[in-house]
Design a protein around this motif. Structure first.
Motif, PDB file in Angstrom:
ATOM      1  N   GLU A 100      20.295  -4.515  -5.227  1.00  0.00           N
ATOM      2  CA  GLU A 100      21.151  -3.607  -6.007  1.00  0.00           C
ATOM      3  C   GLU A 100      21.339  -2.282  -5.260  1.00  0.00           C
ATOM      4  OE1 GLU A 100      20.595  -5.298 -10.559  1.00  0.00           O
ATOM      5  OE2 GLU A 100      19.818  -3.308 -10.107  1.00  0.00           O
ATOM      6  N   GLY A 103      24.274  -1.729  -2.708  1.00  0.00           N
ATOM      7  CA  GLY A 103      25.519  -1.168  -3.233  1.00  0.00           C
ATOM      8  C   GLY A 103      26.659  -2.146  -3.338  1.00  0.00           C
ATOM      9  N   PHE A 104      27.642  -1.743  -4.140  1.00  0.00           N
ATOM     10  CA  PHE A 104      28.754  -2.614  -4.504  1.00  0.00           C
ATOM     11  C   PHE A 104      30.097  -2.041  -4.057  1.00  0.00           C
ATOM     12  CE2 PHE A 104      25.505  -2.842  -8.000  1.00  0.00           C
ATOM     13  CZ  PHE A 104      24.910  -4.004  -7.537  1.00  0.00           C
ATOM     14  N   THR A 113      30.814  -6.826  -0.331  1.00  0.00           N
ATOM     15  CA  THR A 113      30.121  -5.543  -0.444  1.00  0.00           C
ATOM     16  C   THR A 113      28.753  -5.738   0.224  1.00  0.00           C
ATOM     17  OG1 THR A 113      28.878  -6.057  -2.462  1.00  0.00           O
ATOM     18  CG2 THR A 113      31.156  -5.289  -2.755  1.00  0.00           C
ATOM     19  N   ASP A 116      26.642  -8.122  -1.790  1.00  0.00           N
ATOM     20  CA  ASP A 116      27.112  -9.515  -1.669  1.00  0.00           C
ATOM     21  C   ASP A 116      26.746 -10.099  -0.308  1.00  0.00           C
ATOM     22  OD1 ASP A 116      28.719 -10.378  -4.110  1.00  0.00           O
ATOM     23  OD2 ASP A 116      29.548  -8.404  -3.716  1.00  0.00           O
ATOM     24  N   ARG A 145      30.398 -12.098  -8.110  1.00  0.00           N
ATOM     25  CA  ARG A 145      30.144 -10.954  -7.241  1.00  0.00           C
ATOM     26  C   ARG A 145      28.810 -10.329  -7.635  1.00  0.00           C
ATOM     27  NH1 ARG A 145      34.616 -10.311  -3.752  1.00  0.00           N
ATOM     28  NH2 ARG A 145      35.571 -12.333  -4.049  1.00  0.00           N
ATOM     29  N   SER A 147      28.029  -7.314  -8.117  1.00  0.00           N
ATOM     30  CA  SER A 147      28.126  -6.298  -9.173  1.00  0.00           C
ATOM     31  C   SER A 147      28.107  -6.961 -10.556  1.00  0.00           C
ATOM     32  CB  SER A 147      29.400  -5.466  -9.004  1.00  0.00           C
ATOM     33  OG  SER A 147      30.521  -6.308  -9.011  1.00  0.00           O
ATOM     34  N   ARG A 148      28.698  -8.147 -10.647  1.00  0.00           N
ATOM     35  CA  ARG A 148      28.708  -8.869 -11.920  1.00  0.00           C
ATOM     36  C   ARG A 148      27.298  -9.388 -12.249  1.00  0.00           C
ATOM     37  NH1 ARG A 148      32.911 -10.468 -14.416  1.00  0.00           N
ATOM     38  NH2 ARG A 148      33.081  -8.228 -14.607  1.00  0.00           N
ATOM     39  N   ALA A 150      24.541  -7.996 -11.309  1.00  0.00           N
ATOM     40  CA  ALA A 150      23.768  -6.806 -11.710  1.00  0.00           C
ATOM     41  C   ALA A 150      24.076  -6.444 -13.160  1.00  0.00           C
ATOM     42  CB  ALA A 150      24.097  -5.633 -10.789  1.00  0.00           C
ATOM     43  N   ASP A 151      25.346  -6.544 -13.512  1.00  0.00           N
ATOM     44  CA  ASP A 151      25.737  -6.218 -14.891  1.00  0.00           C
ATOM     45  C   ASP A 151      25.099  -7.210 -15.869  1.00  0.00           C
ATOM     46  OD1 ASP A 151      27.456  -4.534 -16.651  1.00  0.00           O
ATOM     47  OD2 ASP A 151      28.305  -6.476 -17.153  1.00  0.00           O
TER      48      ASP A 151
END
Ligand code: SAM
Length: 300
Positions: A100, A103-104, A113, A116, A145, A147-148, A150-151
């Protein structure tokens, strides 16, 4: 005769110093860029380039040598990281914090990213490549992705007594990342045999005993032991309707969380139907386009 298009691409992929000093993600990103050139320069066109341009042959052999250097370094860096994870050197919280923190922020010139790049290198989740498009069912880079992921981890916060189902787990990026990032149990379900094999191999290589992949149509799987369900627009129409119905029925019996990403039409509408029927409640919408529905059992 115009300059061959790949000259500028190959020049942009020149090695920034010592290749062994690059991070796993940086090597992956470089390798993907090299692969793009390799996949898109047809041998016949290369032969013509060599006839037309004095330095095409030299440029191409420099490119091929760079490919070899990057691949060797990437293989070594991946083996190092896999061994560290297998050996217990990356406990879940530390593993999650590591990727995490990368970074994204999207690269300027290439897909992906830093987070990724790291995860895709670790699991070998290849992006656009002729190798991945042989099958008529092949999906180009349809893994979630970072970021998804992580969410999802932030919202669902899976715990030790949870069973997380990834319905339509593809090459396993979401399932493997969750299994390595949280002390929980993960079950992927996927129609494509090759994707299941790929994901299962990654789980074994990484020593992740808390994740398994089943090759099945999601409609034929008993989902009753699940408590958290992830879906990245895996299906629509009749399949989406059946799955939403199954999860709605389950939500009447136990507390579940559903994190469903995809369009409303012919997909999200079936989850909305379960909300209207009083089985699920829509806790929130998330994502840049509100494309994620976070649903919970209405009985909670
Ligand atoms: C967009 S990919 C998602 C990959 C993965 N969930 C991730 O987020 O990284 C959707 C996957 O769903 C699978 N799929 C589609 N219909 C299915 C079904 N009826 N049963 C099981 N898997 C299915 C597809 O083969 C594809 O690999």
């Amino acid at each position: 005769m115009p300059t061959p298009w790949w000259f500028s691409h190959a020049a942009a992929l020149e090695l920034p110093g010592e290749v062994g000093a690059l991070s796993l993600g940086a090597l992956w990103n470089l390798n993907e860029g090299l692969r793009f050139v390799r996949d898109n320069v047809a041998p016949a066109a290369l032969a013509q380039d060599a006839l037309a341009s004095a330095d095409a042959t030299a440029r191409w052999s420099a490119f091929v040598s760079r490919e070899g250097q990057v691949l060797r370094a990437l293989t070594a860096a991946t083996a190092f990281e896999v061994a560290a994870i297998r050996g217990g050197g990356r406990p879940a919280a530390r593993f999650r914090a590591h990727w995490e923190a990368l970074g994204f922020v999207a690269h300027l010139t290439r897909d992906g990213t830093p987070a990724d790049d790291y995860l895709d290198a670790l699991f070998g989740t290849s992006r656009l490549s002729f190798l991945s498009s042989d099958s008529p069912l092949a999906n180009v880079n349809l893994a979630s992705r970072a970021s998804r992921v992580a969410d999802f981890l932030a919202v669902a916060a899976p715990r030790v007594d949870d069973v997380v189902f990834d319905l339509g787990s593809g090459s396993g990026k979401l399932a493997l990342t969750v299994a390595a990032s949280a002390v929980t149990t993960v079950q992927g379900v996927e129609l494509l045999e090759s994707a299941v094999a790929e994901a299962s191999l990654s789980a074994v290589a990484l020593g992740l005993s808390n994740v398994a992949f089943a090759r099945a149509d999601v409609r034929d799987v008993d989902l009753s032991r699940g408590s958290v369900f992830y879906q990245y627009f895996p299906f629509r129409g009749a399949v989406a309707s059946a799955v939403a119905g199954t999860l709605g029925a389950l939500a009447r019996q136990k507390d579940i969380t559903v994190y469903a990403s995809g369009p409303v039409r012919d997909y999200g509408e079936y989850f909305a139907r379960e909300v209207d029927a009083g089985a699920l409640c829509l806790e929130q919408r998330r994502g840049e386009f509100d494309e994620v529905m976070v649903l919970k059992s209405e009985r909670r």
